[in-house]
Structure formats: C-alpha cells, structure tokens
Design a protein around this motif. Structure first.
Motif: not given
Length: 308
Positions: A241-246
């Motif tokens: 996602d845009l936060s970098g979370r897989k």
C-alpha cells in the motif's frame, strides 16, 4: 535504512519511492525541490534496447521528416501545420485499454507484428495528410502465418475502443508499413492471422512483457498479474500500500503458452489472480520477480488501482 533495494520510482510530487526487498517494504523519501537530478533505471532481466524517442520542431512553412532510429517516422509536408510544432515519436502505452485492445484484435482476427508507436502531440490535426512509417518484426510474419502483403497500419480509436485499419503500403525491403493520416494517435502494424507455422514459445529467460489487469479493478473484481519472462524456475508477486506495508504476496502463478496480441507472439505466460476482498480502495504498488538458476532476476514493477 535500506538492506536490499531493487527498484525506485519518482512520484509526481517529486518524492522518491524505493522497493527494499530485504526488509519487505517500500520506503518514501522526500527530495528537495531543486539541486538534485534523479535518474530512472531498468528493473533488469530484459534488454533495455528500447529505442530512444525522436523529437523535432517542424517549421510549418517547410515541413520536415521526423524519424526514430528504428525507422518509425512521419513526413510532414509544407503547410500541413498552421504553426511550428515539436513532433515526437515514442513507444505507445500498451497497458492503456489493454483488455479492449486484445479483445478487438481477436474479434477482427488480426495479429500484431509491431509494438505500438505513439505520435505526438496526441490529437494533433493537420491541414493536409502526413505520412506515417511504422516498422514491423519480420520474425513474427512466418511465425503467425501472416501474408506480408496484407499488413496494414491500425490506429487505436480511444473513443470507440476499436482498432481501425488504414490504407497502407508495405515496404518489404525495409520491413515497414506506411499510411497517411490527418491526425496523431497510437499506431501498430498488424495482419490477418493464418493459423499456420505458429511458433512455439521462446524459453530463453528475458522479459517480454508484464502488466496487470483489470486496472483499475472495480467492484471487487480479482486482479491478474501477468509476466512473460521466458521459462522461469519461480515467479513471485508482492503488493504494497502507499505506506509501504505489504498487503499481499504469492508465488502461486499458473503457466500457459499464450499469444495475448501484444505483438510478441506465443510466450510462456505466468498469471496470478489476486482476490482483493481483503483490501480497501486505493492505489497499490506491485513487484513481480521471476527467478532462474544462473540468471539475473527479472523484476517488473507498477501500480494498480482498486475501486470498491
């Protein structure tokens, strides 16, 4: 800090996004407004032998010929333009309307024998017709059972979502097809598929194509990640996602031999369907990685939209 950076992209706001596979995340860096130049680079695995775009300012009184290194070009006669204009010739966006383009080729029973070429500025109109030249891949002719004399230039009509054939002239010596037009759009060479001499898929490890569809996904429709890397030992996809979370990862890819109408013929094609019911609407970044012993990994990155 980064442990195994594998790819980078610059967002419209100037921020830098780096995929760090070592820590299984995507990291965002904000860059100063000025003082830096950020270079893009290949994700590896395939030849980067992409042809450089051509651009030239054409004097409306004299006209001119604009040509790319591979022979894709346009001849603009004098007074075809009202004002001087910078004309560009670049690779077309094959992912734009990808599903519709493939479906229309199948309906029309035509096979693509070139990549899409985008002539710009898109939508430019001319007082008198200009002559386009689009090169084609001679290796695709016999492989797909196509009569070279029946090749035509087709342009994608984005309003009608349809390929439209143009009156064309085939130059067999230079392996190119010419056609006249009064406007600029995206163009591709194709011909009626004969069904004979169909080539087997090429097993050599190297990136032919990679994309995601439908994009965007609407109403909870599953998203398919597709990669054509030749014959691979394994293929994996990771989605962030845009936060970098897989938010998703899988190595469950189905292998088939498929000609999806992208002008590259039969290819070893790896597909993975992602059930998006567990994520919300938004824009997600994906990284598809193909591995083969003794070879450098192939990576394809991109973005996919989810609209629920």
């Amino acid at each position: 800090y980064l442990t195994e950076p594998i790819d980078a992209a610059v967002a419209p706001d100037g921020s830098l996004w780096i995929t760090d596979s070592g820590r299984d995340r995507i990291v965002r860096y904000t860059l100063p407004v000025s003082g830096y130049a950020v270079a893009s680079y290949s994700t590896g695995g395939g030849a980067s032998g992409a042809v450089e775009p051509a651009r030239r300012v054409v004097d409306h009184r004299d006209g001119a010929k604009v040509e790319r290194d591979d022979g894709a070009g346009v001849h603009v006669p004098k007074d075809a333009l009202d004002v001087d204009l910078e004309i560009t010739i670049d690779k077309g966006d094959e992912n734009l309307d990808k599903e519709q383009k493939t479906a229309k080729r199948r309906d029309m029973k035509i096979k693509a024998v070139s990549e899409e070429v985008e002539y710009g500025p898109e939508g430019t109109t001319f007082n008198t017709p200009v002559t386009l030249t689009v090169p084609y891949d001679a290796n695709m002719i016999a492989a797909q059972g196509i009569n070279e004399d029946e090749l035509k230039v087709y342009y994608w009509n984005p309003a009608l979502k349809d390929w439209q054939a143009m009156s064309s002239t085939v130059d067999k010596k230079n392996k190119a097809v010419s056609a006249q037009t009064s406007h600029f759009s995206g163009y591709q060479v194709g011909g009626p598929g004969g069904g004979i001499g169909v080539a087997a898929a090429i097993d050599e490890f190297g990136l032919r194509d990679g994309y995601v569809f439908p994009n965007p996904s609407r109403g909870g429709a599953s998203v398919t990640f597709r990669l054509q890397p030749g014959l691979a030992d394994s293929v994996e996809v990771r989605v962030y996602d845009l936060s970098g979370r897989k938010v998703h990862s899988s190595s469950d890819f189905r292998l088939s031999v498929l000609d999806d109408g992208n002008g590259k013929g039969n290819q070893n094609t790896y597909d993975h369907a992602w059930d998006v019911s567990g994520v919300g609407s938004g824009v997600y970044t994906f990284v598809i990685t193909a591995k083969k012993a003794g070879q450098s990994d192939i990576r394809k990155t991109g973005k996919v939209g989810i609209v629920k």
